[in-house]
Design a protein around this motif. Structure first.
Motif, PDB file in Angstrom:
ATOM      1  N   LYS A 105       0.817  -1.215   0.000  1.00  0.00           N
ATOM      2  CA  LYS A 105       0.000   0.000   0.000  1.00  0.00           C
ATOM      3  C   LYS A 105       0.851   1.265   0.000  1.00  0.00           C
ATOM      4  N   PHE A 106       2.137   1.107  -0.299  1.00  0.00           N
ATOM      5  CA  PHE A 106       3.109   2.191  -0.161  1.00  0.00           C
ATOM      6  C   PHE A 106       2.650   3.485  -0.829  1.00  0.00           C
ATOM      7  N   ASP A 107       2.208   3.418  -2.071  1.00  0.00           N
ATOM      8  CA  ASP A 107       1.867   4.621  -2.825  1.00  0.00           C
ATOM      9  C   ASP A 107       0.613   5.300  -2.285  1.00  0.00           C
ATOM     10  N   HIS A 108      -0.224   4.545  -1.592  1.00  0.00           N
ATOM     11  CA  HIS A 108      -1.479   5.092  -1.078  1.00  0.00           C
ATOM     12  C   HIS A 108      -1.351   5.596   0.358  1.00  0.00           C
ATOM     13  N   ILE A 109      -0.274   5.224   1.039  1.00  0.00           N
ATOM     14  CA  ILE A 109      -0.092   5.663   2.433  1.00  0.00           C
ATOM     15  C   ILE A 109       1.175   6.484   2.600  1.00  0.00           C
TER      16      ILE A 109
END
Length: 541
Positions: A105-109
């Motif tokens: 979820k790196f890009d979203h968090i």
């Protein structure tokens, strides 16, 4: 605190100097902080207590992971004071298994920049980009290209969570000073089309670069590191097998470097074997190993086991004949035409076998080791077959995160009637079978790479050799008590991880001095040298 520091808001945004609410009244006056903080100062200990209360109120480990990530960027001293107050509690949050979800979820968090991102679009300028890192004298870089993150696959720049988490454990578990640590992601594109189609994806929107261009990029990166940080150790992390193996082969004799997926995993597996043999009462030379998985982790473990066997007097050929690998296409045998170059030395002269349980029955291993990242393949048939062959079968499902484990602790113990000697890559709770409680061990690389880092830091080692990983494995096993073994635990409890790390680091440092690979003079007391280099999280006066 030195007067040569920023003031006001700038000071509160400096993660290494910021004390938050711990700034004293006099410091607030001196550094222009009055009015910028609530008026009553708190001690570091009270700050840690407040954070523990805050963490307890959160609903998930991902939320705790995000809180800790924000804390690391805001107040590094408090972050490490919290982690080092109870490393065993925080390891699953800052690293596996929670880091896996964090990477997915790196890009979203994404919140704050941390580490260095080196895109292949900057070829020819990597030294210039690396020089933007504010801390000079970097001693450790953990680097990934994001292609094989844990058992989750290609996550592109989302893989940055791995270097950040690994380096946090360098400090939390072995006392390596954090100011010398740099997480790096090499962005060569991604073949994950879900990421490429995600408008929030933060990496290069292109397919992965392969071949000569990729190799030249890696070469430029290593050259840039050597030019800027000549004492730096490079730890390669979560590269695809076909890149990981040649990269390690190219550089292991040229610079201070290691691959944790290959060598660290091998060492922690060997440590588990040494622990298991203390329960079974058998010798290493009498074991037969069957691996589920034929990648770099499997070949790394098999190679280190074979080398360890040679120390007991066996030839390399004899040792190699006692290990077998099984991948998606069956047993690795010499008649197969689909083997990669790094797999060929591990192929057996044997008829093809395409069923893992049949391979167990044919080869009669004393231990099965899972590094396949495919869950549930150590099924009831496999465990029961191992239990028919062995009084104390060694069952090591090492794939992680937990969702990728080849079997659970409960399955291994129940299907073996409580006779399995078990360890896994992800944590499992204690299991009761036939009135006895078993405590599963976690074959976590955290037993190896942080003390390796501390030993390298203290000795300024020029190189890292396989012998150091064998020494590390033996040192980990030395820390397992008879009381631990009585519960089935073959690794030291993670509650003792810091003391274990210092013991392992001392043994590795002894090996470094013995091999004349240190850049500092050998002291009379190597343990004292390690102690003198430890980082302690406390605010400067």
């Amino acid at each position: 605190m030195s007067t040569n520091i920023p003031t006001g808001h700038e000071l509160l945004r400096d993660s290494r100097l910021n004390k938050g609410t711990a700034f004293t009244a006099s410091e607030r006056r001196e550094f222009g902080l009055e009015g910028l903080l609530p008026p009553v100062p708190l001690s570091l200990e009270l700050q840690v207590s407040r954070l523990n209360n805050e963490l307890a109120e959160l609903d998930s480990d991902l939320q705790r992971y995000l809180l800790l990530s924000d804390l690391q960027v805001r107040n590094e001293t408090l972050f490490y004071a919290l982690l080092m107050s109870d490393p065993a509690r925080f390891m699953p949050i800052v690293y596996t298994p929670t880091v896996g979800e964090g990477c997915q979820k790196f890009d979203h968090i994404y919140r704050n920049p941390r580490g260095m991102y080196l895109p292949i679009s900057a070829r020819g300028r990597l030294r210039e980009l690396l020089a933007n890192w504010p801390q000079k004298g970097v001693r450790f870089i953990v680097v990934t290209d994001g292609e094989r993150i844990l058992g989750l696959g290609d996550l592109g720049v989302g893989g940055m969570g791995i270097p950040i988490g690994k380096l946090a454990l360098y400090t939390a578990c072995a006392g390596v000073p954090p100011q010398y640590c740099l997480p790096v992601t090499l962005d060569v594109g991604t073949n994950n089309h879900e990421l490429l189609e995600d408008p929030l994806y933060l990496g290069l929107r292109q397919e992965r670069v392969r071949g000569e261009a990729y190799t030249a990029f890696i070469d430029e990166f290593v050259d840039a590191v050597q030019a800027l940080y000549p004492k730096c150790c490079i730890q390669w992390e979560d590269f695809a097998n076909f890149n990981a193996v040649p990269i390690l082969a190219d550089y292991r004799d040229k610079v201070c470097t290691f691959n944790d997926d290959i060598q660290g995993t091998a060492a922690v597996a060997l440590a588990g074997i040494y622990g298991a043999l203390r329960i079974s009462g058998q010798r290493l030379a009498d074991q037969r190993f069957l691996f589920l998985g034929g990648g770099s982790a499997a070949t790394g473990i098999a190679g280190l086991i074979s080398r360890a066997m040679t120390l007991d007097g066996m030839s390399m050929a004899e040792a190699g004949a006692r290990t077998a690998l099984f991948d998606v296409n069956g047993l690795l045998v010499t008649s197969r035409t689909d083997l990669a170059e790094f797999q060929k030395p591990f192929a057996l002269k044997h008829e093809p076998v395409t069923s893992f349980v049949e391979a167990v029955k044919a080869l009669r291993p004393t231990a099965i080791i899972g590094v396949s990242t495919m869950p549930k393949l150590f099924n009831q048939q496999v465990i029961e077959a191992m239990s028919e062959i062995n009084e104390r079968p060694i069952i090591f499902p090492y794939s992680n995160p937990t969702s990728r484990s080849e079997c659970t602790a409960e399955e291994a113990y129940r299907w073996s009637g409580g006779r399995a000697i078990f360890a896994s890559g992800s944590p499992f709770s204690p299991v009761e079978v036939n009135g006895k409680t078993f405590v599963p061990g976690q074959g976590n690389n955290v037993y190896i790479f942080p003390p390796m880092g501390m030993a390298v830091f203290a000795t300024e080692a020029e190189r890292i050799t396989d012998d150091m990983f064998i020494v590390a494995a033996k040192a980990v096993a030395e820390r397992v008590t008879e009381e631990d073994l009585a519960t089935g635990l073959i690794y030291p409890p993670q509650s003792r991880i810091f003391a274990t790390s210092l013991h392992v680091a001392t043994r590795i440092a002894e090996c470094i001095f013995d091999r004349n690979l240190a850049r500092v003079e050998r002291p009379k007391d190597i343990a004292a040298l390690i102690q003198a280099r430890l980082y302690t999280p406390r605010y400067s006066a």
